[in-house]
Motif scaffolding. Structure first.
Motif, PDB file in Angstrom:
ATOM      1  N   ARG A 166       0.528  -1.336   0.081  1.00  0.00           N
ATOM      2  CA  ARG A 166       0.345   0.028  -0.308  1.00  0.00           C
ATOM      3  C   ARG A 166       1.332   1.763  -0.332  1.00  0.00           C
ATOM      4  NH1 ARG A 166      -4.320  -0.708   4.347  1.00  0.00           N
ATOM      5  NH2 ARG A 166      -2.315  -1.047   5.896  1.00  0.00           N
ATOM      6  N   LEU A 167       0.386   2.359  -1.145  1.00  0.00           N
ATOM      7  CA  LEU A 167       1.152   3.323  -1.015  1.00  0.00           C
ATOM      8  C   LEU A 167       0.747   4.124  -0.549  1.00  0.00           C
ATOM      9  CD1 LEU A 167       2.600   1.081  -3.532  1.00  0.00           C
ATOM     10  CD2 LEU A 167       3.461   3.532  -4.261  1.00  0.00           C
ATOM     11  N   THR A 168       1.160   4.990   0.201  1.00  0.00           N
ATOM     12  CA  THR A 168       0.661   7.096   0.426  1.00  0.00           C
ATOM     13  C   THR A 168       1.424   7.872   0.435  1.00  0.00           C
ATOM     14  OG1 THR A 168       1.494   5.950   2.302  1.00  0.00           O
ATOM     15  CG2 THR A 168      -0.419   5.394   2.822  1.00  0.00           C
ATOM     16  N   TYR A 169       0.352   8.800  -0.154  1.00  0.00           N
ATOM     17  CA  TYR A 169       1.655   9.357  -0.278  1.00  0.00           C
ATOM     18  C   TYR A 169       1.074  11.027   0.537  1.00  0.00           C
ATOM     19  CZ  TYR A 169       2.992  14.001  -2.583  1.00  0.00           C
ATOM     20  OH  TYR A 169       3.410  15.719  -2.763  1.00  0.00           O
ATOM     21  N   GLY A 170       1.505  11.473   1.132  1.00  0.00           N
ATOM     22  CA  GLY A 170       0.811  12.820   1.626  1.00  0.00           C
ATOM     23  C   GLY A 170       1.885  14.257   1.762  1.00  0.00           C
ATOM     24  N   PHE A 171       1.169  15.054   1.525  1.00  0.00           N
ATOM     25  CA  PHE A 171       1.533  16.677   1.036  1.00  0.00           C
ATOM     26  C   PHE A 171       1.008  17.143   2.105  1.00  0.00           C
ATOM     27  CE2 PHE A 171       0.930  20.309  -0.782  1.00  0.00           C
ATOM     28  CZ  PHE A 171       2.424  21.302  -0.798  1.00  0.00           C
ATOM     29  N   LYS A 172       1.623  18.889   2.645  1.00  0.00           N
ATOM     30  CA  LYS A 172       1.037  19.409   3.245  1.00  0.00           C
ATOM     31  C   LYS A 172       1.653  20.626   2.387  1.00  0.00           C
ATOM     32  CE  LYS A 172       1.524  16.638   7.285  1.00  0.00           C
ATOM     33  NZ  LYS A 172       1.284  16.944   9.215  1.00  0.00           N
ATOM     34  N   GLY A 173       0.766  21.738   2.487  1.00  0.00           N
ATOM     35  CA  GLY A 173       1.440  22.672   2.561  1.00  0.00           C
ATOM     36  C   GLY A 173       1.265  23.867   3.076  1.00  0.00           C
ATOM     37  N   ALA A 174       1.716  24.857   3.735  1.00  0.00           N
ATOM     38  CA  ALA A 174       1.467  25.815   4.753  1.00  0.00           C
ATOM     39  C   ALA A 174       2.242  27.538   4.921  1.00  0.00           C
ATOM     40  CB  ALA A 174       1.831  25.629   6.377  1.00  0.00           C
ATOM     41  N   VAL A 175       1.078  28.493   4.614  1.00  0.00           N
ATOM     42  CA  VAL A 175       1.455  29.818   4.784  1.00  0.00           C
ATOM     43  C   VAL A 175       1.521  30.153   6.525  1.00  0.00           C
ATOM     44  CG1 VAL A 175       0.623  31.658   4.378  1.00  0.00           C
ATOM     45  CG2 VAL A 175       0.855  29.865   2.392  1.00  0.00           C
ATOM     46  N   SER A 176       2.966  30.517   6.669  1.00  0.00           N
ATOM     47  CA  SER A 176       2.333  31.633   8.385  1.00  0.00           C
ATOM     48  C   SER A 176       3.026  33.061   8.441  1.00  0.00           C
ATOM     49  CB  SER A 176       3.298  29.937   9.292  1.00  0.00           C
ATOM     50  OG  SER A 176       4.635  30.444   8.695  1.00  0.00           O
ATOM     51  N   ARG A 177       2.626  33.524   9.289  1.00  0.00           N
ATOM     52  CA  ARG A 177       2.191  35.083   9.808  1.00  0.00           C
ATOM     53  C   ARG A 177       2.863  34.633  11.074  1.00  0.00           C
ATOM     54  NH1 ARG A 177      -0.680  38.702  10.060  1.00  0.00           N
ATOM     55  NH2 ARG A 177      -2.985  37.464  10.554  1.00  0.00           N
ATOM     56  N   GLN A 178       3.214  35.733  10.956  1.00  0.00           N
ATOM     57  CA  GLN A 178       3.362  36.413  12.948  1.00  0.00           C
ATOM     58  C   GLN A 178       2.378  37.024  12.907  1.00  0.00           C
ATOM     59  OE1 GLN A 178       7.815  38.161  13.711  1.00  0.00           O
ATOM     60  NE2 GLN A 178       8.239  36.196  12.781  1.00  0.00           N
ATOM     61  N   PRO A 179       2.572  37.171  14.619  1.00  0.00           N
ATOM     62  CA  PRO A 179       1.030  37.705  14.825  1.00  0.00           C
ATOM     63  C   PRO A 179       1.933  39.454  14.714  1.00  0.00           C
ATOM     64  CG  PRO A 179       1.740  36.485  16.373  1.00  0.00           C
ATOM     65  CD  PRO A 179       2.584  36.112  15.155  1.00  0.00           C
TER      66      PRO A 179
END
Lengths: 1097, 504
Positions: free
Chosen positions: A274-287
């Protein structure tokens, strides 16, 4: 090391020899047969046919030919034959007996590729890594387990970030929002003052080293440099269990005094790949930062501050930087700006995370392999973190008796940090970090240099001297952040082997061997443009390079003996022998004044040779332990467990090397009493009691030696040799005794489960480092076992599924914990109050009183600002003005004859508690306490038709006070530091009614430690909210996928708090009895939005 | 079979995992550096340890940053006296403490009363004395003479430091055994000044027997180490403090006799323009009996403290101009006292004697031949040798080209008169060498504090006007002449009682 391999080899050979004995003389004949498809009766080509012995061990194997035929030699009629091939169900083994021909018909397996069905729901197993299998129901100690899928949506580079607020009694605080920065994890409070306060991490049953090597004091190495040691990709984690009481952590011994986090990684399961692929892309900003003055407001303030203090600028004193004089064009253009340094430093951060995994296996072998890559661009310029991790977990069943596991993990990480100019004075090291400097940097200074015609040159404007001072004290923060280099690269390889041998149904022996190979390289460079100093200054073009290599070997041998398995009596015993051998070596080099900012290596020839330095260090630690444990169960509802642990550590002198630490725990499953059986709604009610002791070893190696060292200079051309330390012969184990009582309850078919614990941990023979001794002994301090420290509190966890209908499911959980640290007893050598003077600005008093929780601060009560002269007259307790005998008014003063300062209009007003007209130590009162009353979090999720899920996770802390250190420094108006916009409402003229005193350069008592800076640090934070959508099975199938899940997560969206500082989440780092919580505004935790995708092929 | 197998296997495992070898397995020695068990073996080790004591006299060991011993000696000997004045260059705690001492506003938390640097060195000496017999037993190449010499050096250094301590604090803890492990740390309290003095004298007599007259070779190598004459000079000084004048004269005579026999090693250097450079800046001259040697790898601590214009903490007081008063007949000041022109800058009052450059490698002079002369003169004054005493003073003044204005003519039979002359001459000769306060105190305490009124004069010269009355009152209490024991030590040792004046 050699010794080790030899020993392990011996163990293995003993085990193998055991097997060989069963070998019998072969009497060979041939077995043949044909393998066909059950449906179409066609031959199956390439199927694996194997002969197994009675233990299931493979004796011989072959493949079917083009006609589906096979032939195999058989030596023993008791052997069995079995056939397997991908796409078909494996056959049940058939015993050969006297048969000569065995044919097989294979069934397609495509229709039942789903999970292996579970026959009857077995009891959920709890894995504390000890190898002793105990069901969660039968646990007698305090622990808490979290499945990784409950936290997998979070954009966490490290698993500890994701655990925040999820486990009762586990307090996790972000030290800084910079990428790669470590987290502070505390389980049931601080239980040692001995440096490392993090819990022990155990991965797949073996300890995982996160400690920084002691004595490693190269200038470049700081705690942050080793921050991301817990670098296991969150996607690889199966579950996490926290072990809290000493009875539970006994199995891990001396390094487990701060609690244990047991992490199990995913392993292969039987099935097709079983193959899994996960992707996460994020944008972060300082308060948003605390607003500060712009250049014009700042210059006005400085001049006012300066003249209020009765000073006048001399021509030499940088006055030009505030004059805005067009006839002096260079200064005019470069010092008439409105620069926002924080904004200039801040950027939007981006994170990407890819993980790829493959999982599968058959009867014999199972595998799980994964690769993960994460790259995080920090929200402060110049910060970056990237990491590649890969992991292969293999399980191989040699036979039904012997199992073999081999795990390999590899991590490479690369962390760009900010160059931290450290100022080392006699007693302390202050890091004058980029953000700190940016906050206070004069805003009228330009970032880039202007020429005398007002044209931007494009170069950083880094004057060697400004009104604020010179480098280290101040600098151009953007220039330092972008041109200074502080880079850490680390590799870590952990191969791990386990051999498990079921000697008989009653006896299981496992042998574990783990190697831990690590190295990290830290390079830093400070170019001239960042400090602005003259080319000949030793702080120009400073290059350092240091390298730390570590090698560790951990072994564990467990013998489990199920001594008794009668109707009502179950007794399981465990003997575990453990050892650890760790070695680190480090070396570092530094040089200054290299010829160019592009020559960044200390080995490059430099102008000066004398300013450079080299250092090297080598350390070794060994521990051994033997643990005996017995679990007894009577009538399946009365449980008793006892353990004893013998610990040995190389960090003690010969007399104190070993310690014995017993523990005992018991549980009563009340719900299984016949009397309560009739309450069908009650699934389980369990009462737990435990008592346990555990030892803690000191942080440093070799302290029981009197080491000699040579002087750094010669005397009459000879080198002197002197002893460098006191030999610690009396140092003994720091001993932690913990008592725990808990109750577990689950009702309504597990719809509601709750756990409550009350505990008391007592640490005796507390390590107290650098305790002052009489200096006539030739030394000023010594490390001793001294004192008693208590942690006491309670924890509560509630999980509920109030609704579980066909379409909608609601899950909720809540955890609350309370802990307090109390010093019960302390050496007389420990001073009873901190050395701060109450009449020094910005300092608070703390006192050490036995039997009270520490973390309390004392100071003055702030009463605003004296609006006018009249108001500075002292008053008695009836509010009447005090007059001297000759009728003149007595004005308020501070401190007695030595200071003799009379309060002026516009000065801060402190409450004169005893109405004597004098503000001094007699007016100091209790102001607050940094201990939170409650900490915890709650979680809620809504699942619609198993497809759409919305979950939110909150963390909170309640009832603690904070010293707002930033408020002290940003409203002091005492020096050239930029200030917050709050000072715009400062007192300026007689009669002004305000809460901010007048500006006063370098003098006055306007920011004495007072309740003005003490704030309620309670907060409720929406840690994360996630919406995920799983494609319906059919749709996924149409796309050729097994499943597809899409989600979006937002983190740090909002925080409810009354705290006026940047962020109320401030780590409490108790280093000694006077440690208090001060918020100095590090990079705050960011607001992050993540888009993610998980595909299962 | 099964059970047997289990047992055999577990037993094998137990043994293999190291049951018996556990103790050995856990015995790890540092991978770098040398431990005590491996030190103290050879003559070279013992010599290196003795040089460790000397090194500790001039600077702090690695990883320790505190005040070097010469700076403490300088501050204890000069700070309360009348030859230095604090500047406003620094606002650090240390500078505030310096001012507090000048104004006789002394509390036990004053950072100048710490003695850890002296006691650290004493501990090194104690270690040498304790361990030397082990070396002797282990290394046959260590001859008896070498052994006694090395131990003698350690005893002499220890005695020198105790002598500074008792003059500064009066009663002090007398630690005579080395501390090397935590169990050696025991509370010992204070020992009276007299008992410490007795111990110093008996130790010095042993050292006097052991240490050689010369270490041969270079002048530098002889002056920076304890020689027999260094021990004898120290003994003479100790006897003078103990008011045992005849014994003091005996010791002085030994030194003077040696000087007469070895003029190339020990002699006054005639006045010339290079006198300062020879004696102080270059050092190791024939005038020196014992000095603390600095070299290019280790600069002396006085650069930033006294010389650097923007950081200097103390400057010369106006009293210096008074004692080096110009000769009225010498209008152009052509032949001034050679000491005046090189000790300090008469304009800026910068103290230049201990090093006249910002980073200076000048040695710190502990005893010079002139010491012996003036010790003898002072001792003679009280043993009926007034005439001879005046002759010695006059000899020294001649060599220093002292001017007529500063000459005194006391009655040779008046012990006090001669002693007062010695006191002033010592001020001229030993200005800024960390001796003035001890000279004043020795003068004042003599004959049961017959001259205690001397401090009234001192206060009027040094103390802030607003604090003078209280300072005069304080000095009337003879307990106030000694510094308090630092607060941290009082705290750490229950037997250690604060000096009487500071208890109230």
């Amino acid at each position: 090391m050699k010794k080790y391999i030899y020993r392990v080899f011996c163990v293995l050979s003993v085990l193998l020899a055991h097997q060989v004995m069963y070998g019998q003389a072969p009497a060979s004949r041939t077995l043949t047969g044909k393998v066909i498809d059950k449906k179409d009766k066609q031959p199956v080509i390439g199927a694996t046919v194997i002969i197994l012995d009675k233990d299931g061990r493979t004796v011989k194997g072959t493949s079917t030919n083009i006609n589906g035929n096979y032939s195999l030699p058989v030596t023993n009629p008791a052997h069995r034959v079995s056939v397997s091939i991908i796409g078909y169900k494996s056959t049940e083994p058939v015993t050969v007996e006297t048969k000569h021909v065995i044919n097989f018909q294979l069934e397609h397996s495509s229709e039942d590729l789903t999970e292996v069905s579970i026959k009857s729901a077995p009891r959920k197993m709890a894995d504390d890594g000890s190898g002793l299998k105990v069901s969660e129901r039968d646990r007698t100690t305090s622990s808490f387990k979290l499945e990784a899928r409950q936290v997998e949506d979070m954009m966490a580079t490290s698993i500890d970030q994701a655990l925040q607020g999820r486990m009762p009694g586990v307090d996790i605080t972000a030290v800084s929002g910079d990428p790669g920065a470590p987290m502070q994890i505390k389980i049931r409070g601080t239980s040692t003052l001995n440096g490392n306060q993090n819990p022990l991490i155990v991965v797949d049953g073996m300890p995982y080293e996160t400690e920084i090597p002691s004595d490693f004091n190269f200038s470049t190495a700081d705690e942050n440099g080793y921050g991301a040691l817990l670098n296991i990709a969150p996607a690889d984690i199966q579950d996490i269990t926290v072990l809290k009481d000493a009875a539970a952590t006994a199995i891990y011994g001396s390094r487990a005094a701060n609690g244990v986090l047991v992490i199990n990684t995913k392993r292969g399961v039987i099935g097709k790949p079983r193959l899994t692929y996960g992707f996460k892309g994020a944008v972060s900003r300082q308060p948003a930062p605390i607003p500060t003055l712009n250049g014009d407001q700042y210059s006005t303030l400085i001049l006012e501050e300066w003249y209020n203090a009765g000073r006048q600028f001399a021509a030499s004193e940088n006055i030009k930087q505030f004059q805005y004089d067009r006839n002096d064009p260079l200064n005019y253009y470069n010092f008439s700006r409105n620069t926002n340094w924080i904004d200039a430093l801040t950027q939007i951060g981006y994170i990407q995370d890819h993980s790829f995994g493959i999982n599968g296996g058959g009867e014999k072998a199972r595998y799980q392999a994964s690769v993960n890559y994460i790259n995080q661009e920090g929200t402060t310029k110049g910060t970056n973190y990237s990491r590649i991790t890969s992991r292969v977990n293999l399980d191989y069943a040699v036979s039904s008796k012997i199992n073999f596991r081999a795990d390999f993990s590899y991590t490479h990480d690369n962390n760009d940090q900010l160059y931290n100019p450290t100022i080392t004075t006699k007693n302390e090291t202050t890091v004058n970090g980029v953000r700190n400097v940016a906050y206070i940097k004069m805003p009228n200074q330009s970032i880039y240099e202007y020429d005398e015609y007002g044209n931007l040159s494009g170069n950083f404007f880094s004057p060697a001297v400004t009104a604020q001072g010179t480098y280290r004290g101040t600098y151009n923060p953007l220039a330092l952040a972008t041109t200074g280099i502080s880079n850490r690269q680390a590799e870590r390889i952990i191969p791990k082997f386990q051999l498990r041998y079921n000697v008989s149904p009653a006896v299981i022996i496992t042998g574990d061997l783990q190697f831990d190979i690590s190295n990290s390289k830290i390079k830093s460079f400070l170019p001239q443009i960042a400090s602005g100093l003259a080319f000949t200054d030793p702080l120009v073009n400073v290059a350092t390079d240091s390298d730390v290599d570590g090698f560790g070997v951990t072994t564990k041998t467990n013998v489990i003996y199920n001594a008794l398995r009668k109707q009502n009596h179950f007794l399981t015993t465990l003997l575990s022998l453990q050892s650890y051998d760790g070695r680190t070596t480090g070396q570092g080099l530094s040089s200054t004044n290299s010829g160019s900012p592009f020559l960044q290596d200390p080995t490059d020839p430099a102008r000066t040779a004398t300013e450079g330095s080299a250092a090297a260090n080598a350390q070794q630690t060994r521990t051994v332990a033997a643990v005996g444990q017995a679990n007894y169960k009577f009538m399946d509802r009365y449980l008793l467990s006892g353990s004893a642990r013998l610990d040995g550590s190389s960090r003690f002198g010969p007399g104190n090397r070993f310690g014995i630490f017993p523990g005992i725990s018991a549980a009563w499953i009340i719900s299984d009493e016949p009397l309560l059986k009739k309450f069908k709604k009650l699934d389980q009610l369990k009462l737990r009691l435990s008592y346990g002791t555990i030892g803690n070893a000191p942080r440093n190696n070799y302290t029981f030696y009197n080491t000699y060292q040579s002087y750094g200079f010669s005397y009459l051309d000879q080198t002197g040799v002197v002893p460098g330390n006191v030999e610690l012969t009396n140092l003994r184990w720091e001993k932690k005794t913990s008592y725990n009582a808990g109750i577990d309850i689950s009702m309504f078919n597990n719809k509601i489960t709750a756990t409550a614990d009350i505990y008391k941990d007592r640490v005796t023979q507390l390590f107290y480092n650098d305790l002052q001794i009489a200096t006539y002994n030739g030394y000023s301090s010594v490390d001793l076992n001294s004192g008693t420290l208590d942690n006491q509190g309670w924890e509560f966890n509630l999980a509920a599924t109030p609704l579980n209908s066909r379409n909608l499911r609601i899950d909720m959980s809540l955890n609350v914990a309370y802990n307090e640290n109390v010093i019960r007893e302390v050496s007389r050598l420990v001073p009873r109050e901190n050395g701060n003077k109450v009449t020094d600005n910005g300092t608070f008093k703390t006192y050490l009183q036995e039997n009270t929780p520490f973390g309390a601060f004392y100071g003055f009560r702030y009463k605003g600002v004296y609006p006018d002269r009249e108001s500075t007259i002292a008053t008695d307790k009836n509010g009447q003005q005090i007059m001297s005998p000759n009728g003149t008014p007595i004005y308020m003063k501070i401190g007695g004859a030595a200071l003799d300062y009379q309060f002026q209009p516009g000065d801060s007003k402190y409450e004169d508690i005893n109405n004597d007209g004098l503000i001094d130590y007699k007016d100091v009162v209790y102001l607050g306490n940094g201990n939170p009353k409650f900490t915890g979090g709650f979680y809620a999720s809504f699942t619609w038709k198993n497809n759409l899920k919305i979950g939110a996770n909150f963390a909170f802390r309640q009832g603690n006070d904070l010293i707002n250190g930033t408020k002290i420094s940003s409203t002091s108006m005492y020096n050239f530091n930029n200030q917050s916009t709050a000072v715009l409402r400062r007192w300026r003229k007689e009669g002004d009614e305000t809460d901010i005193p007048r500006a006063l350069f370098g003098t006055g008592y306007n920011f004495l430690g007072s309740d003005k800076y003490i704030e309620d640090g309670s907060f409720l934070r929406l840690r994360s909210v996630t919406a995920s959508y799983t494609l319906p099975q059919k749709t996924a199938g149409r796309l050729g996928l097994n499943s597809l899940r899409l989600y979006v997560t937002a983190e740090g969206l909002f925080t409810l708090t009354r705290y006026t500082g940047q962020d109320p989440e401030v780590g409490i780092n108790i280093k000694n009895a006077y440690s208090v919580v001060v918020d100095n505004s590090n990079t705050p935790p960011t607001k992050t939005v993540t888009l993610g995708l998980t595909v299962l092929f | 079979m099964k059970i047997n197998n289990i047992f055999i296997t577990s037993l094998t495992l137990l043994c293999l995992s190291g049951g018996t070898s556990c103790k050995k397995y856990l015995d790890l020695k540092p991978l770098d550096g040398i431990v005590q068990q491996e030190f103290w073996k050879t003559r070279e080790d013992l010599t290196a340890a003795v040089f460790g004591c000397y090194s500790s006299l001039v600077g702090s060991p690695p990883d320790v940053t505190d005040r070097p011993v010469p700076l403490s000696i300088f501050l204890w000997g000069e700070n309360r006296a009348d030859m230095v004045v604090p500047t406003d260059a620094s606002t650090t705690q240390e500078q505030r403490d310096i001012k507090d001492i000048v104004n006789v506003n002394i509390i036990p938390t004053n950072t100048l009363v710490t003695w850890s640097n002296l006691y650290r060195t004493i501990n090194y000496c104690n270690n040498v004395v304790d361990r030397a017999p082990d070396v002797k037993a282990n290394d046959p190449t260590l001859t008896d003479t070498q052994y006694k010499a090395l131990v003698g050096e350690a005893l002499a250094i220890r005695s020198l430091l105790y002598f500074y301590l008792i003059r500064t604090f009066r009663d002090v803890p007398l630690k005579l055994t080395g501390v090397s492990k935590d169990s050696d740390i025991i509370d010992i309290g204070k020992t009276s000044q007299q008992q410490v003095l007795d111990r110093i004298i008996s130790d010095l007599k042993i050292a006097q027997e052991g240490v050689p007259e010369t270490y041969g070779t270079t002048a530098k190598g002889n002056k920076g180490r304890i020689t027999k004459m260094a021990v004898t000079t120290l003994l003479a000084d100790v006897y003078l403090w103990a008011e045992n004048y005849s014994a003091s004269v005996t010791e002085c005579n030994k030194v003077l006799a040696y000087a007469a026999a070895h003029p190339a090693e020990l002699a006054l250097i005639p006045a010339s323009s290079s006198w300062y450079t020879t004696v102080f800046e270059t050092g190791s001259s024939t005038e020196t009996i014992f000095e603390l040697a600095y070299n290019l790898s280790n600069a002396n601590p006085f650069g930033a403290f006294l010389v650097n214009g923007s950081t200097r903490r103390l400057i010369a007081s106006p009293y210096l101009l008074e004692i080096f008063e110009q000769d009225p007949n010498d209008i152009n000041n052509d032949r001034p006292d050679i000491r005046a022109e090189s000790y300090f800058n008469t304009g800026s009052m910068n103290i230049l004697k201990l090093g006249n450059q910002n980073t200076s490698y000048s040695n710190f002079q502990v005893y010079r031949i002139s010491d012996i002369m003036l010790i003898k003169a002072e001792a003679l004054a009280f043993t009926g040798g007034g005439t001879e005493a005046l002759k010695i003073i006059s000899d020294l003044r001649l060599a220093r080209r002292a001017v007529i204005t500063t000459q005194m003519d006391p009655d040779p039979s008046s012990a006090d008169g001669v002693a007062e002359y010695v006191l002033v001459e010592r001020a001229r000769e030993f200005a800024f060498e960390g001796k003035r306060w001890f000279d004043l105190l020795r003068y004042a305490k003599r004959n049961n504090y017959a001259n205690i009124s001397l401090f009234n004069d001192l206060v009027s010269k040094t103390v802030l006007a607003s604090a003078q009355q209280s300072a005069i009152a304080k000095y009337q209490d003879k307990d106030s002449h000694y510094l308090p024991i630092n607060q941290a030590d009082i705290f750490a040792d229950l037997k250690l009682i604060q000096n009487p004046f500071y208890n109230r």
